[in-house]
Write an enzyme that holds these catalytic residues in place. Structure first.
Site, short mmCIF file in Angstrom:
data_model
loop_
_atom_site.label_atom_id
_atom_site.label_comp_id
_atom_site.label_asym_id
_atom_site.label_seq_id
_atom_site.Cartn_x
_atom_site.Cartn_y
_atom_site.Cartn_z
N ARG A 176 27.96 7.10 49.99
CA ARG A 176 26.52 7.31 49.81
C ARG A 176 25.98 8.42 50.72
NH1 ARG A 176 24.33 1.68 52.56
NH2 ARG A 176 24.35 2.48 54.68
N TYR A 211 15.41 -5.54 57.66
CA TYR A 211 15.70 -4.35 58.47
C TYR A 211 14.82 -3.18 58.01
CZ TYR A 211 18.34 -0.56 60.64
OH TYR A 211 18.70 0.54 61.38
P1 NAD Z 1 24.60 -0.94 68.44
O1 NAD Z 1 24.44 -2.33 67.95
O2 NAD Z 1 25.95 -0.33 68.41
O3 NAD Z 1 23.98 -0.89 69.90
C1 NAD Z 1 22.76 -1.49 70.13
C2 NAD Z 1 22.60 -1.77 71.61
O4 NAD Z 1 21.35 -2.45 71.77
C3 NAD Z 1 23.69 -2.72 72.15
O5 NAD Z 1 24.22 -2.18 73.36
C4 NAD Z 1 22.94 -4.02 72.38
O6 NAD Z 1 23.45 -4.78 73.49
C5 NAD Z 1 21.52 -3.54 72.63
N1 NAD Z 1 20.51 -4.56 72.38
C6 NAD Z 1 20.48 -5.46 71.36
N2 NAD Z 1 19.43 -6.30 71.52
C7 NAD Z 1 18.79 -5.89 72.64
C8 NAD Z 1 17.65 -6.36 73.34
N3 NAD Z 1 16.93 -7.43 72.91
N4 NAD Z 1 17.25 -5.71 74.46
C9 NAD Z 1 17.96 -4.66 74.91
N5 NAD Z 1 19.08 -4.18 74.33
C10 NAD Z 1 19.48 -4.80 73.20
O7 NAD Z 1 23.55 -0.10 67.65
P2 NAD Z 1 23.55 1.39 67.06
O8 NAD Z 1 24.26 1.32 65.75
O9 NAD Z 1 23.94 2.38 68.10
O10 NAD Z 1 21.99 1.53 66.73
C11 NAD Z 1 21.05 1.94 67.69
C12 NAD Z 1 19.71 2.12 67.00
O11 NAD Z 1 19.84 3.03 65.91
C13 NAD Z 1 19.15 0.83 66.40
O12 NAD Z 1 17.75 0.80 66.55
C14 NAD Z 1 19.55 0.94 64.95
O13 NAD Z 1 18.72 0.19 64.10
C15 NAD Z 1 19.40 2.44 64.72
N6 NAD Z 1 20.17 2.93 63.58
C16 NAD Z 1 21.52 2.81 63.55
C17 NAD Z 1 22.21 3.29 62.44
C18 NAD Z 1 23.72 3.19 62.33
O14 NAD Z 1 24.24 3.47 61.25
N7 NAD Z 1 24.43 2.83 63.38
C19 NAD Z 1 21.52 3.88 61.37
C20 NAD Z 1 20.14 3.99 61.44
C21 NAD Z 1 19.47 3.50 62.56
#
Ligand code: NAD
Length: 244
Positions: A204, A146
């Site tokens: 954290r 990741y």
């Molecule tokens: P989440 O998993 O709650 O939502 C992700 C969405 O992406 C889902 O609706 C899923 O169906 C969709 N998805 C997955 N694979 C896909 C594909 N191949 N094509 C299209 N859509 C797809 O995620 P989140 O926690 O809201 O995270 C969103 C972004 O933020 C991600 O890039 C994640 O890495 C980043 N992020 C999240 C956090 C956190 O703590 N939640 C922290 C840092 C970064």
């Protein structure tokens, strides 16, 4: 009163839930026309009704081109779809390694290649990539692939920003800390000791709490709007002090 994104057509990937959905809600509130795309339509009913919901798998090159072609213009692209593989390098098998690269890195290559020609022709466009503080900014335990993919997102952001700065196109990223989203809840729920895992994640964060999706969406509004006209290649860290 016209919103900060009035007149702009914005395409958001991974928009069904979590941070992506919050970005759709914030963009709609700022007057944008929003195309809310996701691989799954399970949560399309929860999106604001002003948004156009469309199925899109960001790892599908033909689908990425097709969604851009279906719309007259895309002024703003937000690459939010992402996948968190849990594990250190020894726990990361070849399938998870490849999957992480496809969803977190190749998707950004495909989506940006699809929107750039139109943005270039109009000499205007804003791209926002959702990275993470777990990247080159800081390490977190058992986030080997990741963090590698999110480091790549930061590098791609700067590279694209520099290559297209003369075309009126800006490319920036947002690095969230730990944000309370459905996928985070799932990671906590499937850990060996959910209560302890949640407490450790909160501990954290120097602010003593998790981030909320709307707090990431606020940064996305800034980077999508003309208020950030002098920002490109920047990474906006929204992490409650996690990376300090
Ligand atoms: P989440 O998993 O709650 O939502 C992700 C969405 O992406 C889902 O609706 C899923 O169906 C969709 N998805 C997955 N694979 C896909 C594909 N191949 N094509 C299209 N859509 C797809 O995620 P989140 O926690 O809201 O995270 C969103 C972004 O933020 C991600 O890039 C994640 O890495 C980043 N992020 C999240 C956090 C956190 O703590 N939640 C922290 C840092 C970064």
């Amino acid at each position: 009163m016209a919103g900060r994104l009035a007149g702009k057509t914005c395409l958001v990937t991974g928009a069904g839930q979590g941070i992506g959905r919050a970005i759709v809600e914030a963009f709609v509130a700022e007057g944008a026309s929003v195309i809310a795309s996701d691989i799954s339509d399970a949560h399309f009913g929860d999106l604001p009704r002003e948004a156009m919901a469309e199925r899109l798998d960001v790892t599908d090159a033909a689908a990425a081109s097709a969604i851009v072609e279906r719309h007259a213009r895309i002024d703003v692209l937000v690459n939010c779809a992402g996948y968190v593989a849990v594990g250190d390098i020894l726990e990361c098998d070849a399938a998870d390694f490849a999957r992480s690269l496809r969803i977190n890195v190749e998707s950004i290559y495909l989506m940006i290649r699809a929107v750039l020609p139109g943005m270039r022709a109009r000499r205007s466009g804003a791209i926002v990539n959702i990275a993470s503080v777990v990247s080159t900014t800081m390490a977190a335990r058992r986030r080997f692939v990741y963090s590698a993919t999110k480091g790549a997102v930061l590098a791609m952001t700067r590279s694209i920003a520099l290559d297209f700065v003369g075309d009126g196109i800006r490319c920036n990223s947002i690095s969230p800390g730990t944000v309370d989203t459905p996928s985070l809840a799932e990671r906590i729920g499937t850990s060996a000791e959910p209560e302890r895992t949640r407490a450790e994640m909160i501990a954290r964060q120097p602010m003593g709490r998790l981030g909320q999706p709307r707090e990431i969406a606020a940064a996305a509004v800034l980077l999508a709007s003309d208020e950030s006209a002098f920002m490109t290649g920047a990474d906006v860290v929204v992490d409650g002090g996690c990376a300090l």
